[in-house]
Design a protein around this motif. Sequence first.
Motif, short mmCIF file in Angstrom:
data_model
loop_
_atom_site.label_atom_id
_atom_site.label_comp_id
_atom_site.label_asym_id
_atom_site.label_seq_id
_atom_site.Cartn_x
_atom_site.Cartn_y
_atom_site.Cartn_z
N GLU A 72 0.85 -1.19 0.00
CA GLU A 72 0.00 0.00 0.00
C GLU A 72 0.88 1.24 0.00
OE1 GLU A 72 -3.34 0.22 2.65
OE2 GLU A 72 -3.40 -1.97 2.78
N GLN A 73 0.52 2.20 -0.84
CA GLN A 73 1.31 3.42 -0.99
C GLN A 73 0.37 4.54 -1.40
OE1 GLN A 73 4.47 3.74 -0.31
NE2 GLN A 73 5.01 5.66 -1.25
N ASN A 74 0.49 5.71 -0.75
CA ASN A 74 -0.36 6.84 -1.08
C ASN A 74 -0.11 7.39 -2.48
OD1 ASN A 74 -1.71 6.79 1.36
ND2 ASN A 74 -0.27 8.19 2.34
N GLU A 75 1.12 7.38 -2.92
CA GLU A 75 1.49 7.86 -4.25
C GLU A 75 2.21 6.74 -4.99
OE1 GLU A 75 3.81 11.34 -3.44
OE2 GLU A 75 2.04 12.59 -3.19
N PRO A 76 1.47 5.74 -5.46
CA PRO A 76 2.11 4.56 -6.06
C PRO A 76 2.95 4.86 -7.29
CG PRO A 76 -0.26 4.51 -6.42
CD PRO A 76 0.01 5.64 -5.48
N TRP A 77 2.63 5.90 -8.03
CA TRP A 77 3.41 6.24 -9.22
C TRP A 77 4.84 6.63 -8.84
CZ3 TRP A 77 -0.99 8.60 -7.54
CH2 TRP A 77 -0.83 9.83 -6.90
N THR A 78 5.02 7.24 -7.68
CA THR A 78 6.36 7.59 -7.21
C THR A 78 7.11 6.34 -6.80
OG1 THR A 78 5.53 9.70 -6.40
CG2 THR A 78 7.64 8.95 -5.53
N PHE A 79 6.46 5.48 -6.07
CA PHE A 79 7.07 4.23 -5.62
C PHE A 79 7.44 3.36 -6.82
CE2 PHE A 79 6.74 -0.14 -4.02
CZ PHE A 79 7.71 -0.09 -3.03
N GLU A 80 6.55 3.30 -7.80
CA GLU A 80 6.81 2.48 -8.99
C GLU A 80 8.08 2.93 -9.70
OE1 GLU A 80 4.48 0.95 -13.01
OE2 GLU A 80 3.86 2.83 -12.08
N SER A 81 8.25 4.22 -9.88
CA SER A 81 9.45 4.75 -10.54
C SER A 81 10.71 4.36 -9.78
CB SER A 81 9.37 6.27 -10.66
OG SER A 81 8.28 6.63 -11.46
N GLN A 82 10.68 4.49 -8.46
CA GLN A 82 11.83 4.13 -7.65
C GLN A 82 12.11 2.63 -7.72
OE1 GLN A 82 10.94 5.54 -3.72
NE2 GLN A 82 10.90 7.69 -4.36
N PHE A 83 11.06 1.85 -7.66
CA PHE A 83 11.17 0.40 -7.71
C PHE A 83 11.82 -0.05 -9.01
CE2 PHE A 83 8.88 -3.83 -7.41
CZ PHE A 83 9.39 -4.18 -6.18
N ILE A 84 11.33 0.47 -10.12
CA ILE A 84 11.85 0.08 -11.44
C ILE A 84 13.31 0.52 -11.60
CG2 ILE A 84 11.63 0.49 -13.93
CD1 ILE A 84 8.58 0.47 -13.50
N SER A 85 13.66 1.69 -11.10
CA SER A 85 15.03 2.18 -11.27
C SER A 85 16.03 1.43 -10.40
CB SER A 85 15.10 3.68 -10.98
OG SER A 85 14.91 3.93 -9.60
N ARG A 86 15.59 0.83 -9.30
CA ARG A 86 16.52 0.20 -8.37
C ARG A 86 16.61 -1.32 -8.49
NH1 ARG A 86 14.80 3.74 -3.13
NH2 ARG A 86 15.65 5.69 -3.90
#
Length: 123
Positions: A72-86
């Motif tokens: 669960e994440q309030n701003e999933p689009w931000t988390f997704e970008s970080q996840f994909i880059s790392r």
Amino acid sequence: MANRTSTQNLRKRVRNHYRGNAASSTLRLTLGCLLGLELRRVGNGQKMTFGKAGESTLSQWMADNARVCWIEQNEPWTFESQFISRLDLPLNLAQNGHNAFHSRLEELRAQARQRARELPISS
């Protein structure tokens, strides 16, 4: 991807990946191409799927092999970008041009689409 919104909730998105078809799910398109399923134009020729048999085979493969988890994440689009880059996520194409498999996966999908365009429309 920042500030992007979706009309679907997580349940609908996951259901579409598991029960939909390659025309509506980029995950299904990718997996089907990697599994060597034949992509075909269907209906009026605008959409491409793996046909009833291929989509059924893919659904069974996913039931046997694919798993889903979420955070669960309030701003999933931000988390997704970080996840994909790392992380090394070879099946993601969006924001993932740095991945070593990215160009090969794009090529496989493009070849499948080109072959589908050369074949007659499937019923």
